[in-house]
Design a protein around this motif. Sequence first.
Motif, PDB file in Angstrom:
ATOM      1  N   GLY A  98     -47.840   0.556  37.719  1.00 26.14           N
ATOM      2  CA  GLY A  98     -47.646   0.623  39.164  1.00 26.14           C
ATOM      3  C   GLY A  98     -46.324   1.241  39.570  1.00 26.14           C
ATOM      4  N   ASN A 155     -43.407  -7.036  37.695  1.00 27.87           N
ATOM      5  CA  ASN A 155     -44.581  -6.410  38.316  1.00 27.87           C
ATOM      6  C   ASN A 155     -45.539  -5.879  37.266  1.00 27.87           C
ATOM      7  N   LEU A 199     -41.392 -17.833  39.654  1.00 23.24           N
ATOM      8  CA  LEU A 199     -41.942 -17.834  41.008  1.00 23.24           C
ATOM      9  C   LEU A 199     -42.157 -16.403  41.499  1.00 23.24           C
ATOM     10  N   SER A 200     -41.242 -15.503  41.138  1.00 31.07           N
ATOM     11  CA  SER A 200     -41.433 -14.102  41.572  1.00 31.07           C
ATOM     12  C   SER A 200     -42.714 -13.540  40.964  1.00 31.07           C
ATOM     13  N   GLU A 201     -43.010 -13.938  39.728  1.00 29.50           N
ATOM     14  CA  GLU A 201     -44.230 -13.436  39.092  1.00 29.50           C
ATOM     15  C   GLU A 201     -45.488 -14.024  39.736  1.00 29.50           C
ATOM     16  N   ALA A 256     -45.692 -15.017  42.813  1.00 28.60           N
ATOM     17  CA  ALA A 256     -45.814 -14.398  44.138  1.00 28.60           C
ATOM     18  C   ALA A 256     -46.318 -12.958  44.034  1.00 28.60           C
ATOM     19  N   LEU A 257     -45.816 -12.204  43.053  1.00 25.11           N
ATOM     20  CA  LEU A 257     -46.272 -10.821  42.885  1.00 25.11           C
ATOM     21  C   LEU A 257     -47.749 -10.781  42.504  1.00 25.11           C
ATOM     22  N   MET A 281     -50.026 -13.022  43.328  1.00 25.91           N
ATOM     23  CA  MET A 281     -50.798 -13.353  44.528  1.00 25.91           C
ATOM     24  C   MET A 281     -50.759 -12.190  45.519  1.00 25.91           C
ATOM     25  N   ARG A 282     -49.620 -11.540  45.635  1.00 24.74           N
ATOM     26  CA  ARG A 282     -49.487 -10.364  46.511  1.00 24.74           C
ATOM     27  C   ARG A 282     -50.460  -9.277  46.084  1.00 24.74           C
ATOM     28  N   GLU A 342     -45.676 -23.095  56.467  1.00 23.49           N
ATOM     29  CA  GLU A 342     -44.699 -23.545  57.470  1.00 23.49           C
ATOM     30  C   GLU A 342     -45.026 -24.923  58.026  1.00 23.49           C
ATOM     31  N   ARG A 379     -45.463  -7.794  56.438  1.00 19.13           N
ATOM     32  CA  ARG A 379     -46.079  -6.760  57.273  1.00 19.13           C
ATOM     33  C   ARG A 379     -46.803  -7.412  58.438  1.00 19.13           C
ATOM     34  N   ASP A 396     -41.546 -14.333  64.211  1.00 16.83           N
ATOM     35  CA  ASP A 396     -40.866 -13.610  63.130  1.00 16.83           C
ATOM     36  C   ASP A 396     -40.374 -12.245  63.635  1.00 16.83           C
ATOM     37  N   GLU A 443     -44.558  -2.013  44.212  1.00 14.39           N
ATOM     38  CA  GLU A 443     -43.950  -3.289  44.594  1.00 14.39           C
ATOM     39  C   GLU A 443     -42.651  -3.569  43.822  1.00 14.39           C
ATOM     40  N   ASN A 482     -39.286  -4.045  45.572  1.00 15.19           N
ATOM     41  CA  ASN A 482     -38.741  -5.300  46.093  1.00 15.19           C
ATOM     42  C   ASN A 482     -37.444  -5.669  45.380  1.00 15.19           C
ATOM     43  N   GLY A 529     -39.872 -15.324  57.742  1.00 14.83           N
ATOM     44  CA  GLY A 529     -41.331 -15.492  57.708  1.00 14.83           C
ATOM     45  C   GLY A 529     -41.871 -15.616  56.297  1.00 14.83           C
ATOM     46  N   GLY A 530     -43.193 -15.820  56.211  1.00 10.48           N
ATOM     47  CA  GLY A 530     -43.797 -16.100  54.911  1.00 10.48           C
ATOM     48  C   GLY A 530     -44.975 -15.207  54.558  1.00 10.48           C
ATOM     49  N   TRP A 544     -46.796 -13.541  50.472  1.00 11.39           N
ATOM     50  CA  TRP A 544     -46.557 -13.504  49.034  1.00 11.39           C
ATOM     51  C   TRP A 544     -45.524 -12.446  48.657  1.00 11.39           C
ATOM     52  N   GLY A 545     -45.583 -11.291  49.316  1.00 11.53           N
ATOM     53  CA  GLY A 545     -44.583 -10.253  49.036  1.00 11.53           C
ATOM     54  C   GLY A 545     -43.181 -10.729  49.405  1.00 11.53           C
ATOM     55  N   LEU A 605     -42.195 -13.856  49.595  1.00 12.87           N
ATOM     56  CA  LEU A 605     -41.783 -14.894  48.645  1.00 12.87           C
ATOM     57  C   LEU A 605     -41.268 -14.264  47.348  1.00 12.87           C
ATOM     58  N   SER A 606     -41.903 -13.166  46.936  1.00  7.39           N
ATOM     59  CA  SER A 606     -41.415 -12.506  45.713  1.00  7.39           C
ATOM     60  C   SER A 606     -39.983 -12.019  45.917  1.00  7.39           C
ATOM     61  N   GLY A 662     -40.707 -19.430  57.634  1.00  5.39           N
ATOM     62  CA  GLY A 662     -41.409 -19.135  56.389  1.00  5.39           C
ATOM     63  C   GLY A 662     -41.793 -20.344  55.575  1.00  5.39           C
TER      64      GLY A 662
END
Lengths: 159, 159, 159, 159
Positions: free
Chosen positions: A81, B88, B107-109, B111-112, B114-115, B132, C11, C17, C84, C87, C101-102, C104-105, C107-108, C126
């Motif tokens: 990617g 990523n 956590l970044s992994e 979140a990525l 899920m993103r 929230e 986005r 937000d 990605e 980021n 705000g919240g 997944w991106g 949060l990463s 968030g």
Amino acid sequence: MAIQVAVCGPRDCTSEDESNAREVGRLLAERGAVVICGGYTGVMAAVAAGARSAGGTVVGILSRADRENANPDLSIVIPTGVGEARNNIIVNSGDAVIVIGGSWGTLSELALAMRRGRTPVVQLGGWRLLDEEGHPLAGVRHASSPEEALTATGLWSGH
Amino acid sequence: MAIQVAVCGPRDCTSEDESNAREVGRLLAERGAVVICGGYTGVMAAVAAGARSAGGTVVGILSRADRENANPDLSIVIPTGVGEARNNIIVNSGDAVIVIGGSWGTLSELALAMRRGRTPVVQLGGWRLLDEEGHPLAGVRHASSPEEALTATGLWSGH
Amino acid sequence: MAIQVAVCGPRDCTSEDESNAREVGRLLAERGAVVICGGYTGVMAAVAAGARSAGGTVVGILSRADRENANPDLSIVIPTGVGEARNNIIVNSGDAVIVIGGSWGTLSELALAMRRGRTPVVQLGGWRLLDEEGHPLAGVRHASSPEEALTATGLWSGH
Amino acid sequence: MAIQVAVCGPRDCTSEDESNAREVGRLLAERGAVVICGGYTGVMAAVAAGARSAGGTVVGILSRADRENANPDLSIVIPTGVGEARNNIIVNSGDAVIVIGGSWGTLSELALAMRRGRTPVVQLGGWRLLDEEGHPLAGVRHASSPEEALTATGLWSGH
């Protein structure tokens, strides 16, 4: 861990490049080396097909984040990617880098491998590079056949 | 091509995380899946050791451009040289992603993955995520044992 | 060299937000800080618009290799082409990171900034993050207004 | 938004390269263009110094994740943390790419810019590239002075 050899070359390659790539793949697999390549068409597909024909392992480091257009002979697929930045990852992953044929993407891989400076870089066919005075650049190892390309890596020099 | 499963987790992990990771690695190898991991210590080393103990294949996607500090159980090493951006690449390479334990990198992994939204993401232990209003976030699959983690991926649901 | 503050967010964001992001952008520009953002829509567009309304400089670190869909309020555009993985570049570029705000991106980006561990990370709205025992994770600074978000960075603590 | 021009060249450059880079930086700043460069020493430092001497804006796209060794004339610093993969980001960020002098890293940037194929690529000094038959490669624009380099970009052709 097996020896890993990165093999780079154009998507749009000549039939000679394709035949060379297939043979390089086959020879690497016969020696037990894992082939690292870009995972798409042209030289990338030919080296993968050659390696698989000899029962070898081929890792495709893709520019895309998914498997679209990946060639069918990959054993393992890494959809980075990161776009063309994946060229760095390919050359970083080889104990040697073999470059077959000429294109701008291929030249970037040759240059990145030489910039890295830690592993042998072998050129089989492709473009010619001269310094400002017109002399060939030092450091790149030249081969005129697939067999010579493997020998030039020095990875099997004890044979 | 074999199924590929990315397994993520902290360098500094609990002994429970380590034991879970080793067992996840073993189970994945037994089912013929290739394990993709970050290639260093902690959960990464445990999942690699578990997979190798069962004869599996483990790919280490390293942050560094060389093999320094890579764990000894990797079958294939990809020294990306792209730093933490390699997270990523790990999550992009899995047909499913299993996250074991909690850390900011882990956590970044999660979140990525899920993103990305294309593959199942399973959490075994680790941190809790609420929206929230304080409700658990939808989408992450939770498991309480290594066996459940594999089942939760859905990759072997036909069994 | 001016202070650089990375501002991250979804986005698809709430109107609150968006309003917070616009105000954060305006306040940062008034203090002479360069705003670093992802360059697209939602929170990214709002913080850019806010900063530009106050004559500020906004750098958009895009995932794509071209300028497609970049928002119109960027002063400087960096089309990374690394997807990605950009980021990481956003959070690395800030003397502080403000997350609004919240998603997944988003949060990463929060997780990568905390993983980096070198700069203040401030959360405005968030998602909520708890450890395995259900306690809020240490380290993230929480703000309930744009003004508080700037104060919480500590970058202007001498004022 | 201002025109952005990427300027690439070696860390270890000749004094002629350095003088050319400084002048290219000055001329770009005078025309209101933002200079994008690698942010370290040699040609990178010279183009930055030239641009700053004329009040211009210079963005340094660093390979490291921090600001160590960044040159002092950068207006904006982007510590990508992606290593040599940042070369792709530099060339992607220019409306044109000017390459000064020769090195393997510089050649990789020239090749990546030509591979991209979307923007003018101008070479001032440096290595010579020939195809398999020994003919100069088509596409790269050659300049013999800083003024010619700017003209060759075609960005100010209406003047």
